[in-house]
Design a protein around this motif. Sequence first.
Motif, PDB file in Angstrom:
ATOM      1  N   LYS A 236       0.817  -1.210   0.000  1.00  0.00           N
ATOM      2  CA  LYS A 236       0.000   0.000   0.000  1.00  0.00           C
ATOM      3  C   LYS A 236       0.851   1.261   0.000  1.00  0.00           C
ATOM      4  O   LYS A 236       1.854   1.339   0.698  1.00  0.00           O
ATOM      5  CB  LYS A 236      -0.928  -0.006   1.214  1.00  0.00           C
ATOM      6  N   PHE A 237       0.417   2.244  -0.770  1.00  0.00           N
ATOM      7  CA  PHE A 237       1.064   3.542  -0.814  1.00  0.00           C
ATOM      8  C   PHE A 237       0.086   4.607  -0.326  1.00  0.00           C
ATOM      9  O   PHE A 237      -1.132   4.421  -0.390  1.00  0.00           O
ATOM     10  CB  PHE A 237       1.539   3.868  -2.233  1.00  0.00           C
ATOM     11  N   ILE A 238       0.632   5.699   0.165  1.00  0.00           N
ATOM     12  CA  ILE A 238      -0.172   6.796   0.687  1.00  0.00           C
ATOM     13  C   ILE A 238       0.095   8.036  -0.146  1.00  0.00           C
ATOM     14  O   ILE A 238       1.249   8.451  -0.281  1.00  0.00           O
ATOM     15  CB  ILE A 238       0.144   7.066   2.168  1.00  0.00           C
TER      16      ILE A 238
ATOM     17  N   TYR B 226      -0.608  12.033  -0.581  1.00  0.00           N
ATOM     18  CA  TYR B 226      -1.046  13.266   0.058  1.00  0.00           C
ATOM     19  C   TYR B 226      -1.333  14.285  -1.051  1.00  0.00           C
ATOM     20  O   TYR B 226      -0.417  14.739  -1.737  1.00  0.00           O
ATOM     21  CB  TYR B 226       0.026  13.788   1.009  1.00  0.00           C
TER      22      TYR B 226
ATOM     23  N   ILE C 203      -6.104  12.508   1.704  1.00  0.00           N
ATOM     24  CA  ILE C 203      -5.132  11.421   1.770  1.00  0.00           C
ATOM     25  C   ILE C 203      -5.763  10.188   1.148  1.00  0.00           C
ATOM     26  O   ILE C 203      -6.855   9.776   1.532  1.00  0.00           O
ATOM     27  CB  ILE C 203      -4.711  11.130   3.224  1.00  0.00           C
TER      28      ILE C 203
ATOM     29  N   GLU D  32      -5.153   6.088   0.004  1.00  0.00           N
ATOM     30  CA  GLU D  32      -4.335   4.904   0.210  1.00  0.00           C
ATOM     31  C   GLU D  32      -4.712   3.829  -0.805  1.00  0.00           C
ATOM     32  O   GLU D  32      -5.885   3.673  -1.145  1.00  0.00           O
ATOM     33  CB  GLU D  32      -4.513   4.362   1.624  1.00  0.00           C
ATOM     34  N   GLY D  33      -3.714   3.088  -1.270  1.00  0.00           N
ATOM     35  CA  GLY D  33      -4.005   2.008  -2.194  1.00  0.00           C
ATOM     36  C   GLY D  33      -2.758   1.495  -2.871  1.00  0.00           C
ATOM     37  O   GLY D  33      -1.634   1.867  -2.530  1.00  0.00           O
TER      38      GLY D  33
ATOM     39  N   SER E 189      -7.711   0.557  -4.702  1.00  0.00           N
ATOM     40  CA  SER E 189      -7.956   0.437  -3.270  1.00  0.00           C
ATOM     41  C   SER E 189      -7.819  -1.011  -2.826  1.00  0.00           C
ATOM     42  O   SER E 189      -8.435  -1.904  -3.409  1.00  0.00           O
ATOM     43  CB  SER E 189      -9.355   0.947  -2.916  1.00  0.00           C
TER      44      SER E 189
ATOM     45  N   SER F 143       5.263   5.274   1.399  1.00  0.00           N
ATOM     46  CA  SER F 143       4.876   3.869   1.495  1.00  0.00           C
ATOM     47  C   SER F 143       4.947   3.406   2.937  1.00  0.00           C
ATOM     48  O   SER F 143       5.904   3.696   3.648  1.00  0.00           O
ATOM     49  CB  SER F 143       5.802   3.002   0.638  1.00  0.00           C
ATOM     50  N   GLU F 144       3.933   2.664   3.377  1.00  0.00           N
ATOM     51  CA  GLU F 144       3.934   2.140   4.742  1.00  0.00           C
ATOM     52  C   GLU F 144       5.051   1.129   4.947  1.00  0.00           C
ATOM     53  O   GLU F 144       5.507   0.929   6.059  1.00  0.00           O
ATOM     54  CB  GLU F 144       2.588   1.477   5.063  1.00  0.00           C
TER      55      GLU F 144
ATOM     56  N   GLN G 212       8.221   4.453   8.877  1.00  0.00           N
ATOM     57  CA  GLN G 212       8.884   5.011   7.710  1.00  0.00           C
ATOM     58  C   GLN G 212      10.384   4.985   7.942  1.00  0.00           C
ATOM     59  O   GLN G 212      10.934   3.933   8.190  1.00  0.00           O
ATOM     60  CB  GLN G 212       8.365   6.429   7.427  1.00  0.00           C
TER      61      GLN G 212
END
Length: 291
Positions: free
Chosen positions: A84-86, A88, A94, A96-97, A111, A130-131, A211
């Motif tokens: 998953k990437f975030i 902004y 925000i 996520e997916g 998603s 990225s988480e 991170q």
Amino acid sequence: MRTLRKSYLLIVFCLLLSTTGVLAEIIILENDTVIQGKITQYGKDSLTLETPAGVEDIPISKIRLIDYLSTAKKYQQLDSGVNKFILYLKNGEIVEGVITQFTNEFLTIDSPKGYGVLQIPISSVNFITSERSHIDLNQRDGIGYSQKRSTLNASSGLSTYSSNQISYKFFIDKEVFGNILLAYGTASYGGDKLQVLSLDYRMGMIFKRMQNIVLYYGGSVGYLQIDDDSKDIEGSGTGFGAFAGAEIFFQSLPNFGFAGEIGVGMQKAGDYEATDLSISSFPSFSIHYYF
């Protein structure tokens, strides 16, 4: 604007590179040529692609699209989690997916919860992270600077001695590290001599990663020698302490770690001793270069 969009392409590519491992990507060039292979290295102006025909360097300016759609699906089959990437966005939202495609004009994000596919203009993206991205310190060594404060109870009251220590920090594995600190200094004030020798050994463990920030705790044992004519303190002894801290790494300086700590410690030198609880105990600040 084209340069700015290319920079976003490079950011996304960098993040995906860190998580996709050995899986293949599909690259479509501006002249419609399609190349499939494994991206092994990237730079400011080009990336290196390993293909069945050999290794090829491809300029970023010639790339129209990098397709990670098949890679993302294979990754999810190999891992119980989601790649998953975030995102902004500039409007404050925000998203996520899983990033499946991106071009100079837009990126496509799927998603992981089944909410559908979104196509987002690159111009509306402020930052992507990225988480799963984090700094890897396994079996790395660091040389740097560390700040320490030693406190003793003297007849004239509480005395504090600050030391600028040379620090050698080494990671036994990705979670456990050792740290050797050494400081020696002399000074003279109005004929009164001050001499400080400090040697510490610390062991710590990383308990959480966020991170490029690592959170850790540990303990220390040390040796302190003081000769302070102005306060009539002379002697040597040992000290023990416990600490907790955070070390942060910046994307522009990936080999440098900046750390801050809080700690509690007991220090003894000759007939003088003290217990100290402070943000500047063991030590408050340090910086290391890892190689």
